[in-house]
Design an enzyme around this catalytic site. Structure first.
Site, mmCIF file in Angstrom:
data_model
loop_
_atom_site.group_PDB
_atom_site.id
_atom_site.type_symbol
_atom_site.label_atom_id
_atom_site.label_comp_id
_atom_site.label_asym_id
_atom_site.label_seq_id
_atom_site.Cartn_x
_atom_site.Cartn_y
_atom_site.Cartn_z
ATOM 1 N N GLU A 141 0.805 -1.225 0.000
ATOM 2 C CA GLU A 141 0.000 0.000 0.000
ATOM 3 C C GLU A 141 0.833 1.268 0.000
ATOM 4 O OE1 GLU A 141 -2.741 -3.201 1.040
ATOM 5 O OE2 GLU A 141 -0.731 -2.652 1.753
ATOM 6 N N HIS A 210 -10.319 -5.542 10.159
ATOM 7 C CA HIS A 210 -11.068 -5.270 8.943
ATOM 8 C C HIS A 210 -12.347 -4.486 9.215
ATOM 9 C CE1 HIS A 210 -9.134 -8.656 6.300
ATOM 10 N NE2 HIS A 210 -8.252 -7.873 6.895
#
Length: 405
Positions: A141, A210
């Protein structure tokens, strides 16, 4: 990678209060809450279908950000032909239209290419636009976020997808020190027209890592705009507006709203990134919310109306900056404010919104601002515990009743 962006550039040059007080007291009531929770999801489309009609009324307090080529009224937009679409499809439709319109628009992220993205927002775009404009990246990322920011500096308009918004914490340095600040630190020599988007929020037993709500993390970064979509209609309009903006924009999408269905106009429209949406006009209390909590609030509003209350519901949509014009007009009318968010209580959007209201509209308040937020704990994996950490409709009803005493 440099050669990739040189080739893309060549293409572009040829184209012109504490929530514990409101907890239910028994396991039986928890079960009842779960039923009402599901009702919100099941009739969400029906709720949405009435939003534009409410917003379309000629009322000076309504700030429905709607724009079409020929007519800017929400009422005329709702009356025109349209098509039924899911929220993730609306995001894809807006993205695809902008890629067709401007060859500088490109997408990058993990599995965004031929797999079509983790929630299928980019499905079918790679065969249509090619692997250079729909670029699959490694699981890194910080690398591909930095690459996208660099591409934006050189004239492209990248959309960076985080497979899950929690993963973008790995790119916090790039988003903060580069994306938000380079326009300023370069003395205006560089613009950063980049969109950072992806799924977030508390899902169904996705676990703590998450289930992140990163609004509170990014809100303090100078130079970045933040918006949150909640319906297929505003998802598409905000996506298009974010891509066209010369500022870096973070678009928050909730993982549980992707399959929300609504009829949207066939005609092109682009929303204002800095305007809130009047979801339900009312007189007794202003309820400010966004994203998934919009539907918990509307579920609670049904109960409140049956009890004789008339709540005004505003989807703030723009998380930074706040639309204080729309919010202020509502407060001047109702004199009471309830903020409902899924973000954490400490340092969340609700805390910033409370501060802004107290600074600007304190003289109009007849009661202290109440803020219902998620509890400051990691989101549990167990479904029943997960539900307890997030604001539920009965808590909203209880808070309004307390405010209006």
């Amino acid at each position: 990678m440099a050669s990739i962006f040189q080739r893309i550039g060549a293409l572009s040059s040829s184209t012109t209060l504490d929530t514990k007080k409101f907890h239910l007291s028994s396991p039986r009531s928890l079960l009842e809450r779960k039923v009402s929770f599901l009702v919100v999801r099941s009739d969400a489309a029906k709720i949405n279908s009435g939003v534009n009609r409410i917003g379309g009324r000629a009322h000076h307090l309504v700030a429905n950000a709607v724009a079409t080529k020929a007519d800017t009224s929400a009422e005329s937009t709702a009356s025109k032909s349209g098509h039924e679409i899911l929220l993730y499809e609306a995001l894809k439709e807006g993205l695809e239209e902008e890629m067709e319109r401007d060859a500088r628009v490109c997408v990058m992220g993990e599995d965004v290419g031929h797999y079509g993205g983790s929630y299928k927002v980019t499905k079918g775009l790679a065969p249509k636009f090619g692997d250079l404009r729909v670029l699959d990246t490694p699981i890194a990322e910080n690398a591909f976020t930095g690459m996208g920011i660099g591409a934006a500096m050189m004239g492209l308009r990248p959309i960076i997808e985080g497979m899950n918004m929690g993963f973008l914490l790995l790119a916090f340095n790039q988003i903060s020190n580069n994306c938000g600040m380079l326009h300023y630190t370069s003395g205006g020599q560089f613009k950063i027209p980049v969109v950072i988007r992806g799924p977030g929020g508390v899902g169904r037993q996705l676990g703590a890592e998450h289930s992140q709500r990163l609004e509170s993390y990014f809100q303090s970064i100078p130079g970045i705009q933040m918006v949150a979509c909640s319906t297929p209609y505003n998802a598409k309009g905000l996506m298009k507006a974010a891509i066209r903006s010369d500022n870096p924009v973070i678009l928050f999408e909730h993982v549980l709203l992707y399959n929300l269905k609504e009829t949207i106009p066939d005609e092109e429209y682009v929303l204002n990134l800095e305007e809130a949406e009047m979801v339900r006009p009312g007189q007794h209390v202003t309820i400010l919310t966004y994203s998934r909590m919009r539907y918990h609030v509307m579920q609670a509003a049904k109960t409140l109306v049956n009890k004789g209350y008339d709540p005004e519901v505003i989807d703030i949509r723009s998380l930074k900056p706040f639309d204080l014009h729309t919010i202020g007009n509502s407060i001047k009318k109702t004199h009471r404010v309830l903020i409902v968010e899924e973000c954490m209580r400490t340092g969340g959007i609700g805390a910033s919104l409370t501060a802004a209201i107290n600074e600007n509209f304190q003289d109009y308040l007849d009661a202290p601002i109440v803020c219902l937020s998620s509890q400051d704990v990691p989101t549990p994996y167990a479904g029943t515990l997960e539900e307890w950490t997030v604001v539920q409709p009965p808590q909203i009803v209880a808070a309004v009743e307390q405010l209006c005493q």
